[in-house]
Design a protein around this motif. Structure first.
Motif, PDB file in Angstrom:
ATOM      1  N   GLN A  94      -1.400  -2.232  -4.255  1.00  0.00           N
ATOM      2  CA  GLN A  94       0.016  -2.394  -3.958  1.00  0.00           C
ATOM      3  C   GLN A  94       0.354  -3.884  -3.909  1.00  0.00           C
ATOM      4  O   GLN A  94      -0.404  -4.697  -3.375  1.00  0.00           O
ATOM      5  N   THR A 125       4.966   3.537  -6.061  1.00  0.00           N
ATOM      6  CA  THR A 125       3.567   3.551  -5.642  1.00  0.00           C
ATOM      7  C   THR A 125       2.909   4.846  -6.094  1.00  0.00           C
ATOM      8  O   THR A 125       3.448   5.933  -5.888  1.00  0.00           O
ATOM      9  N   THR A 131      -1.155   6.798  -6.393  1.00  0.00           N
ATOM     10  CA  THR A 131      -2.499   6.758  -5.820  1.00  0.00           C
ATOM     11  C   THR A 131      -3.507   7.190  -6.870  1.00  0.00           C
ATOM     12  O   THR A 131      -3.358   8.253  -7.484  1.00  0.00           O
ATOM     13  N   PRO A 178      -3.884   3.252  -3.295  1.00  0.00           N
ATOM     14  CA  PRO A 178      -2.475   3.130  -3.668  1.00  0.00           C
ATOM     15  C   PRO A 178      -2.266   1.933  -4.605  1.00  0.00           C
ATOM     16  O   PRO A 178      -2.813   0.854  -4.373  1.00  0.00           O
TER      17      PRO A 178
END
Length: 839
Positions: free
Chosen positions: A701, A774, A776, A781
């Motif tokens: 992230q 976002t 995963t 993430p």
């Protein structure tokens, strides 16, 4: 007690009041009230009972599909089976998200699916609406397919839910009156009050005096009235309870219905004669296509449509036109019988560009609309100029064509040119006669971009062809230099040329060799991307003296040959060793490879690294046999710049050290780019356009504010800049894009498209929107930045359409940081997956 006389009819005495004048009114009111209540309760049951089949109902709140259905109707919908196709042409119930609603509140809607999109979404519209719904529908939004319509059953609930209290109060009064009249208003009037048996006959009458029955039977005489039985009271209580039950049921249905609204109308109605109902017979509008009348039309033009409706048949077909720049469709002509052809009087409209469409309406009022087609009304006359392509040299033949008008007329035709974008026109060829050919000797013009057009004159009328923009004249070949590969040459060596072209750009460069004293040249390698270099194993050449040269060809097809680098000796009888370049960025496990040659025999080859600029060499592997390669786990090494070399040890113990490859960066940053992808939208594949997307994926992230100040990842207006690779020294196939905001480049780095999307030395900008989401992957993430292209802001004439597939390379910017503050790696990221044309 009294006894009826033999032969008398007990019922006749009870019916006598009904046939009196004052008995008709309550009897008729009671019958009508019972019919009304039966209809209301039946419709309510019809709207509720299908829930046993898994269906659910909603009350229609608006009239977007009038006149077939009105607000207050109840629509029953069945869930769409997972394997069932989406019913294009049918009516569905779906959840309209808050983002698509002017009120900002999610709503349930009932509209018809009128089309499907290439991306798997669907187009919906109300039959009474002039335009389709603005937001595409996904399958996941569909909550049911419309199966049954119950007219007016939901009106009380609608009145309550929308606050229409006067209408609700009036209905309540009418319904209460109907309940009272149905249960209490039909009893005969007149005559003495009677207690009733279960069979309805009189049991006794109130009397005074001696009982005739008792006297006649020799029984003791009874004086006064006998005590009345309670059966009449019980009947009254039963009727009162029924009235309360009916009103309670209706109130419950009204309250339940007030919460089950849909903000749309339906398609076709059911029959409701004598409280019966049925599913609609036809949910599908006609299928409509229109035949293209050609690129230009004039006079009375016959227009043809193909309209099919296998269920209801066709009532009428109209063909409509839309002038360029207008928002209003106008009927050009109409027909009611197959074949569906009619004549459009094009002389009733001005010359110019038009869109055409056909609209077919079936016998129950459902309409279908064809796809739109383009044509041009040219009742005066028109002219066109043949397409040249984007690059020209030498002498070029231009052909002008009269596209409409009378062949018997005489036209004065000329071809004009202007320096691109200046709109300063000069005659290139004048006074042309049919077939209007113009010879353009481009060698008399500066190498630059030009606009071209054809002009036709008849009397006082002048018409122009569409302008052919940005035609590049390039009569100058590229400049190319062959780099000296050195001598003697042995093992695997790098051969390099430098090539540039000021106008159309270098298309490819060949490195060639020949034996000294001969004129036969053989291509050693062909490179179409700068830098123009390649690795070649000289052991494939016989011992001797060789000459080397480079040949560069530009996009106009002009080739230039470099000066010859002559008398370079190829001698693989001497010891040689070299290390292959592993790339500018190394991470994870890097493959290291060396080439070695020795007539004395090779004992071993060591591949070594050292911090850049130092002599502290570390052996990464020792290899005793070909292939001389090994894996280097760079994660065990400090990030930074490193030099690489190989050391050959012969059987005699003599060592030979290779040339050094300098400053290769080891970079194992946890935040880095992992992939770049592009996808074509609804436009032409192979060219940048509205709806195309560019997706950049990070390994972790990121903090969006490090991409551009104040950004939180929400949709943000930006500009995408496309630059031709020649502007950046990357050649024709090095076109590069970056993202800008308020005139400054955002910190996403740049992407080399590895293809030719922009004309030579041109820049194109497009409006765009940037978002961050976002995802995963493997429990980690990651941030995905998506840039969606919009309309072209500048340079529309400078776009090209590529037909070649390639893998893009994204170079991220170090200014982007993770949420933990770690800077991003700048290691280039190559597009994964199958090669494609990207946009």
């Amino acid at each position: 007690m009294s006894r009826e006389e033999p032969g008398s009819d007990p019922g006749s005495s009870r019916l006598l009041p009904l046939f009196s004048a004052e008995g008709w009114a309550p009897f008729v009111a009671s019958v009508l009230s019972r019919l009304y209540l039966g209809t209301v309760l039946n419709l309510a049951l019809i709207a509720v009972l299908p829930a046993l089949l898994g269906w659910h109902g909603t009350i229609v709140q608006s009239g977007s599909m009038e006149p077939h259905i009105s607000a207050g109707d109840v629509v029953l919908a069945a869930p769409l089976a997972p394997a069932a196709p989406v019913p294009v042409g049918g009516v569905v119930e779906f959840s309209s998200p808050a983002s698509a609603e002017p009120s900002g509140i999610e709503k349930t809607r009932l509209h018809r699916i009128v089309g499907d999109n290439a991306d798997g979404t669907f187009v919906t519209a109300g039959d009474a609406n002039a335009d389709a719904d603005s937001t595409p529908l996904t399958r996941e939004q569909i909550t049911g397919q419309a199966r049954l319509l119950v007219p007016m059953a939901g009106l009380p609930g609608l009145w309550l839910g929308t606050g229409n209290l006067p209408a609700l109060a009036l209905w309540s009064v009418v319904t209460l009156f109907a309940v009272v009249m149905a249960l209490f208003g039909g009893r005969p009037v007149g005559g003495p009050e009677k207690s009733e048996r279960a069979d309805g006959n009189a049991l006794h009458e109130d009397t005074t005096g001696p009982s005739a029955t008792a006297a006649g039977a020799g029984m003791p005489e009874v004086t006064g009235s006998p005590e009345p039985r309670p059966s009449g009271v019980r009947a009254l209580a039963v009727r009162a309870s029924a009235a309360v039950g009916i009103m309670a049921a209706l109130i419950a249905l009204v309250l339940a219905g007030a919460a089950m609204f849909s903000s749309a109308a339906f398609t076709a109605s059911t029959a409701n004669a004598a409280n019966t109902f049925s599913a609609a017979a036809d949910w599908t509008p006609p299928s409509v296509t229109i035949t293209n009348p050609g690129p230009s039309v004039q006079g009375g033009t016959t227009l043809t449509a193909e309209v099919v409706d296998e269920q209801s048949g066709i009532r009428s077909v109209s063909i409509e036109y839309l002038p360029a720049g207008s928002m209003t469709w106008t009927v050009a002509c109409a027909t009611v019988a197959a074949p569906y052809t009619c004549v459009w009087d094009t002389q009733s409209v001005p010359d110019g560009s038009y869109k055409l469409r056909a609209v077919g309406t079936n016998t129950i009022g459902l309409s279908g609309t064809s796809a739109e087609i383009d044509t041009r009304v040219m009742n005066a006359f028109g002219i066109a100029l043949s397409d040249l392509g984007e690059i020209q040299r030498g002498t070029v033949n231009l052909v002008a064509t009269i596209t409409s008008g009378s062949a018997s007329k005489g036209y004065a035709v000329r071809v004009e040119y202007s320096l691109a974008g200046t709109n300063r026109w000069s005659a290139l060829c004048a006074n042309l006669t049919a077939p209007y050919n113009c010879s353009w000797n481009t060698t008399g013009f500066a190498n630059d971009y030009y606009d071209l057009r054809a002009v036709a004159v008849s009397g006082s009328t002048v018409t122009y062809s569409e302008t052919m923009t940005d035609v590049l004249v390039d009569n100058l070949g590229p400049v190319v230099v062959m780099s000296d590969p050195g001598t003697p040459l042995s093992g695997t060596r790098t051969f390099t040329a430098t090539a540039t072209d000021a106008h159309s750009g270098v298309a490819q460069t060949q490195v060639q060799y020949s034996r000294s004293g001969t004129t036969t040249w053989t291509t050693l390698c062909t490179v179409d991307i700068a830098p123009f270099s390649c690795r070649f194993d000289t052991t494939a050449l016989a011992y001797g003296s060789y000459n080397f040269r480079a040949v560069a060809t530009d996009a106009a097809g002009i080739s230039t040959t470099s000066a010859v680098v002559s008398n370079r000796m190829v001698d693989n009888t001497i010891t040689s060793v070299s290390v292959e370049d592993p790339g500018a960025y190394l991470s994870g496990t890097a493959r290291l490879t060396a080439s070695a040659n020795s007539t004395a025999g090779i004992s071993r080859v060591r591949i070594q690294t050292a911090p850049a600029g130092t002599s502290t060499w570390t052996t990464r592997c020792t290899v005793t046999a070909t292939p001389y390669s090994c894996d280097w786990d760079t994660r065990a090494t400090t990030d930074g710049l490193y030099d690489l070399r190989a050391v050959l040890t012969e059987s005699t113990g003599r060592e030979t050290v290779s040339a050094t490859i300098t400053e290769r960066r080891v970079d194992n940053s946890p935040l880095r780019g992992t992939d770049i992808q592009a996808a074509n939208g609804p436009g032409t594949a192979g060219t940048l356009g509205t709806g195309d997307t560019l997706t950049l994926t990070y390994s972790q992230q990121i903090n969006p504010t490090t991409v551009t100040a104040g950004w939180n990842g929400a949709a943000l207006p930006v500009t995408v800049r496309l630059r031709d690779g020649n502007l950046l020294g990357l050649g024709n196939t090095g076109d590069t894009i970056d993202v800008q905001r308020n005139g400054s480049t955002v910190n996403l780095g740049s992407a080399n498209l590895k293809q030719n999307y922009a004309k030579s030395r041109r820049t194109v900008t497009l409006n765009a929107t940037m978002t961050a989401t976002t995802t995963t992957s493997n429990g980690v993430p990651r941030t995905v930045v998506t840039v969606t292209l919009g309309t072209i802001a500048s340079g529309a004439g400078s776009l090209r359409t590529t037909t070649t597939s390639a893998a893009m390379i994204w170079s991220p910017a170090a200014a982007v940081t993770s949420t933990a503050g770690l800077p991003s790696s700048t290691a280039p990221v190559t597009e994964t997956g199958l090669l494609d044309r990207d946009f």
